[in-house]
Design an enzyme around this catalytic site. Structure first.
Site, PDB file in Angstrom:
ATOM      1  N   MET A   1     -10.793  28.037  15.665  1.00 13.54           N
ATOM      2  CA  MET A   1     -11.547  29.275  15.877  1.00 13.54           C
ATOM      3  C   MET A   1     -12.258  29.223  17.233  1.00 13.54           C
ATOM      4  SD  MET A   1     -15.239  29.960  14.841  1.00 13.54           S
ATOM      5  CE  MET A   1     -16.226  31.340  15.279  1.00 13.54           C
ATOM      6  N   GLN A   2     -12.818  28.060  17.536  1.00 18.14           N
ATOM      7  CA  GLN A   2     -13.546  27.932  18.801  1.00 18.14           C
ATOM      8  C   GLN A   2     -12.606  28.168  19.980  1.00 18.14           C
ATOM      9  OE1 GLN A   2     -15.448  24.056  18.514  1.00 18.14           O
ATOM     10  NE2 GLN A   2     -16.865  24.727  16.922  1.00 18.14           N
TER      11      GLN A   2
ATOM     12  N   LYS B   1      -1.505   5.536  -5.415  1.00 14.68           N
ATOM     13  CA  LYS B   1      -2.527   5.352  -6.458  1.00 14.68           C
ATOM     14  C   LYS B   1      -3.343   6.624  -6.660  1.00 14.68           C
ATOM     15  CE  LYS B   1      -4.849   1.870  -4.808  1.00 14.68           C
ATOM     16  NZ  LYS B   1      -4.221   1.185  -3.694  1.00 14.68           N
TER      17      LYS B   1
ATOM     18  N   LEU C   1       1.607   3.396  -2.322  1.00 16.41           N
ATOM     19  CA  LEU C   1       2.447   3.669  -3.495  1.00 16.41           C
ATOM     20  C   LEU C   1       2.011   4.949  -4.197  1.00 16.41           C
ATOM     21  CD1 LEU C   1       2.905   0.131  -5.078  1.00 16.41           C
ATOM     22  CD2 LEU C   1       4.545   1.454  -3.748  1.00 16.41           C
TER      23      LEU C   1
ATOM     24  N   HIS D   1     -13.952  25.218   6.819  1.00 13.03           N
ATOM     25  CA  HIS D   1     -12.658  24.618   6.460  1.00 13.03           C
ATOM     26  C   HIS D   1     -12.181  25.125   5.095  1.00 13.03           C
ATOM     27  CE1 HIS D   1     -12.489  21.461   9.611  1.00 13.03           C
ATOM     28  NE2 HIS D   1     -13.781  21.699   9.627  1.00 13.03           N
TER      29      HIS D   1
ATOM     30  N   THR E   1       6.472  -7.420  -8.793  1.00 10.86           N
ATOM     31  CA  THR E   1       5.522  -6.962  -9.815  1.00 10.86           C
ATOM     32  C   THR E   1       4.968  -8.149 -10.598  1.00 10.86           C
ATOM     33  OG1 THR E   1       6.586  -4.821 -10.000  1.00 10.86           O
ATOM     34  CG2 THR E   1       5.329  -5.551 -11.917  1.00 10.86           C
TER      35      THR E   1
ATOM     36  N   GLU F   1      -9.363  24.869   3.875  1.00  9.33           N
ATOM     37  CA  GLU F   1      -8.375  23.944   3.302  1.00  9.33           C
ATOM     38  C   GLU F   1      -8.989  22.945   2.334  1.00  9.33           C
ATOM     39  OE1 GLU F   1      -9.526  23.895   6.352  1.00  9.33           O
ATOM     40  OE2 GLU F   1      -9.512  21.901   7.276  1.00  9.33           O
TER      41      GLU F   1
ATOM     42  N   CYS G   1     -11.985  25.966  12.472  1.00  6.44           N
ATOM     43  CA  CYS G   1     -13.008  25.172  13.153  1.00  6.44           C
ATOM     44  C   CYS G   1     -12.708  25.106  14.655  1.00  6.44           C
ATOM     45  CB  CYS G   1     -13.125  23.802  12.492  1.00  6.44           C
ATOM     46  SG  CYS G   1     -14.776  23.109  12.712  1.00  6.44           S
TER      47      CYS G   1
ATOM     48  N   TYR H   1      -5.777   8.514  13.223  1.00  4.61           N
ATOM     49  CA  TYR H   1      -4.697   7.519  13.324  1.00  4.61           C
ATOM     50  C   TYR H   1      -4.958   6.349  12.383  1.00  4.61           C
ATOM     51  CZ  TYR H   1      -2.833   9.806  17.447  1.00  4.61           C
ATOM     52  OH  TYR H   1      -2.283  10.726  18.298  1.00  4.61           O
TER      53      TYR H   1
ATOM     54  N   SER I   1       0.857  -1.189   0.000  1.00  2.26           N
ATOM     55  CA  SER I   1       0.000   0.000   0.000  1.00  2.26           C
ATOM     56  C   SER I   1       0.898   1.245   0.000  1.00  2.26           C
ATOM     57  CB  SER I   1      -0.917  -0.015   1.218  1.00  2.26           C
ATOM     58  OG  SER I   1      -0.144  -0.104   2.382  1.00  2.26           O
TER      59      SER I   1
ATOM     60  N   LYS J   1      10.432  -9.059  -9.531  1.00  2.00           N
ATOM     61  CA  LYS J   1       9.645 -10.232  -9.110  1.00  2.00           C
ATOM     62  C   LYS J   1       8.341  -9.869  -8.386  1.00  2.00           C
ATOM     63  CE  LYS J   1      11.352 -14.002  -9.478  1.00  2.00           C
ATOM     64  NZ  LYS J   1      11.473 -14.712 -10.778  1.00  2.00           N
TER      65      LYS J   1
HETATM   66  N1  GLN Z   1     -15.259  19.667  17.642  1.00  2.00           N
HETATM   67  C1  GLN Z   1     -15.718  20.905  17.080  1.00  2.00           C
HETATM   68  C2  GLN Z   1     -17.166  20.830  16.641  1.00  2.00           C
HETATM   69  O1  GLN Z   1     -17.698  19.758  16.438  1.00  2.00           O
HETATM   70  C3  GLN Z   1     -14.834  21.342  15.926  1.00  2.00           C
HETATM   71  C4  GLN Z   1     -14.878  20.423  14.756  1.00  2.00           C
HETATM   72  C5  GLN Z   1     -13.751  20.632  13.785  1.00  2.00           C
HETATM   73  O2  GLN Z   1     -12.724  21.216  14.118  1.00  2.00           O
HETATM   74  N2  GLN Z   1     -13.890  20.102  12.591  1.00  2.00           N
HETATM   75  O3  GLN Z   1     -17.802  21.840  16.481  1.00  2.00           O
END
Ligand code: GLN
Length: 537
Positions: free
Chosen positions: A385-386, A18, A16, A508, A192, A510, A382, A55, A14, A190
């Site tokens: 920010m909180q 893909k 590689l 988000h 491959t 990102e 997210c 994880y 795994s 081999k």
């Molecule tokens: N745990 C927070 C919430 O559920 C922030 C979630 C997050 O950072 N994606 O509002």
């Protein structure tokens, strides 16, 4: 439209790449003017990766339509600039769920429900949904896992059937690994050969073999692989380790992967793929004329994949400013009042990452206090920010025990609280506030200066929100709510009045940054860090 189906399978091991090969092929076909989408089939039983721990599976990516997906979909979007959707990521869990639902409805009219044909039919149906829309010349389907895994069997069987049904409209690309044995001084084919043999046992002859390797493949190796694996030498494609994943489309063009695919599917080949903008991006990425160091504070920093989209967004923004962004990964559990100076001084910007749960939360809050007090550019995403909202409550507004009710349900100052719609939610899978929602930016704010528009739309993944009961107190003390979802009156963006660049976003950014469209917030943040770095010098 006679859609062509391209399958990408993996052998030997795994990891590689893909996803990167699929995304690179999509980029090349798109750069030749073809319409392309990419789909990932994941052979695990979870309905989606939304319930998986980072994880286990790295970052959970979120599409505009609110699907929680594999992080490869992020690569697809970043490379192709084409939005993906719920239909682009399917798991074994989802396949079985729909087959079992059909069985309970009685749709199978008394038949015995089996892996073949019912599960394989459902897999093929999910592949063809994308092709049947008529929007795409090519549907590229990446099969997760490695050939030979018990879990992948129904998928490889579905590929076998699709090949049979679709003939030349279907191509199978098998990605394998060619290890270099230092003791023998040789690249070895081999593994491959064995992995292609395994595919053959399952009835699938790969059309193209992409060989991941640390050293160039010479002609004799290419011929050997071709001979043992029943393909032409021109169908043996070298995929050599690259400095950045963004070089891979260029490497695949040089190896003619796109031409092999077009030839096999009998599609016209005219000229070269237009990679001018892509190469300009690569040039800027490789030739920076400034440099910043940004601290990424989170609790999964030892896992590169946990913050994939954030890391890639910095690459896009850095390249667009020709600025090298060094990311210093800082474990939030290692930050406290004693260590803050040592861990955070010298940084030109601090980003506090998204996340869930109590672990490492105080370190995040301490890092934010440091950024706020030392005028260091700060971006909180997210949970980030909180935490900025909690920090401000505790250290500026004087609410000593302020917290999010996610971490402390008994706080006397619940400045971040569960959203109304979430109060009755009991099951965890796919029930957060997910996907794109509109937000209105206040004119005159720093955020407006960055986006240069009022109406934006950004993707979300959360259950908790700014508690509007405190809005007046915040604004009076200088933390301004500058982005609002007006329908539900949710605070989406906060910024500090008296700080060079301090922004927290509930959404988000990102997830939507791509090579072609780096996200303005990341550009703004890197730019502010660059100004900070010239002041620091
Ligand atoms: N745990 C927070 C919430 O559920 C922030 C979630 C997050 O950072 N994606 O509002």
């Amino acid at each position: 439209m006679n859609t062509k189906y391209i399958f990408v399978t993996g052998g030997v091991t795994s990891s590689l790449g893909k996803g990167i090969i699929s995304a690179s092929l999509a980029k090349l076909l798109k750069a030749r003017g073809y319409s392309v989408t990419i789909q990932k089939l994941d052979p695990y039983i979870n309905i989606d990766p939304g319930t998986l721990n980072p994880y286990e599976h790295g970052e959970c990516y979120v599409t505009e339509d609110g699907a929680e997906t594999d992080l490869d979909l992020g690569h697809y979007e970043r490379f192709t600039n084409v939005r993906t959707s719920q239909a682009n990521n399917i798991t074994t869990g989802r396949i079985y769920q729909s087959v079992i639902d059909k069985e309970r409805r009685g749709d199978y009219l008394g038949e015995t429900v089996q892996v073949i044909p019912h599960i394989t039919d459902e897999i093929k149906h999910r592949i063809k949904i994308l092709g049947n829309k008529g929007d795409y010349d090519f549907v590229i389907t990446e099969i997760g896992g490695t050939v030979g895994d018990i879990e992948s069997l129904p998928y490889i069987e579905a590929v076998r059937q699709m090949r049979w049904e679709k003939g030349n409209n279907c191509v199978v690309i098998h990605l394998t690994y060619i290890p270099y044995l230092a003791a023998a001084g040789e690249l070895k084919t081999k593994p491959t050969q064995h992995s292609v043999k395994m595919m053959l046992e399952q009835g699938v002859q790969p059309d193209i073999i992409v060989c991941r390797t640390e050293r160039p493949l010479n002609e004799s190796i290419r011929h050997k692989i071709a001979l043992f694996c029943n393909v032409e030498p021109s169908d043996v494609i070298e995929s050599i380790d690259a400095k950045t994943i963004y070089e891979v489309p260029v490497l695949m063009r040089d190896e003619k992967l796109d031409i092999q695919v077009l030839t096999k599917t009998q599609m016209p080949i005219e000229g070269e793929p237009d990679l001018e903008k892509w190469e300009e991006f690569l040039y800027k990425l490789k030739n920076p004329n400034s440099e910043v160091t940004i601290g990424l504070v989170g609790k999964y920093v030892e896992l590169k994949d946990a913050y994939k989209s954030i890391i890639e967004s910095f690459i896009h923004a850095g390249a667009s400013l020709q600025c090298k962004v060094n990311l210093k990964m800082i474990h939030s559990e290692s930050i406290n009042d004693e260590t803050a100076q040592e861990k955070l001084s010298g940084l030109n910007g601090i980003l506090v990452a998204p996340g869930f749960g109590e672990r490492g939360i105080e370190g995040k809050i301490t890092a934010i206090k440091y950024a706020r007090e030392n005028n260091i550019p700060f971006l909180g995403i997210c949970l980030g920010m909180q935490c900025a909202v909690v920090e401000f409550a505790r250290n500026v507004l004087g609410y000593a025990d302020a917290h999010s009710t996610e971490m402390n349900p008994n706080t006397t100052h619940p400045v971040i609280d569960i959203m109304k719609d979430q109060k009755t939610v009991c099951t965890k899978g796919g029930t957060m506030r997910l996907g794109a929602y509109p937000c209105k930016i206040k004119e005159g704010s720093k955020a407006y200066g960055i986006y240069k528009m009022i109406d934006i739309s950004e993707r979300h993944r959360h259950r908790f929100e700014f508690n509007n009961k405190y809005l007046e107190a915040y604004q009076a003390a200088g933390m301004m709510a500058v982005g609002i979802n007006t329908k539900d009156n949710l605070v989406e963006m906060v910024e500090l009045k008296d700080h060079p660049w301090f922004i927290g976003v509930q959404f988000h950014p990102e997830y939507s940054s791509t090579v072609a469209n780096p996200h303005p917030l990341f550009i703004g943040f890197v730019d502010a860090a660059r100004k900070n770095s010239s002041e620091v010098k």
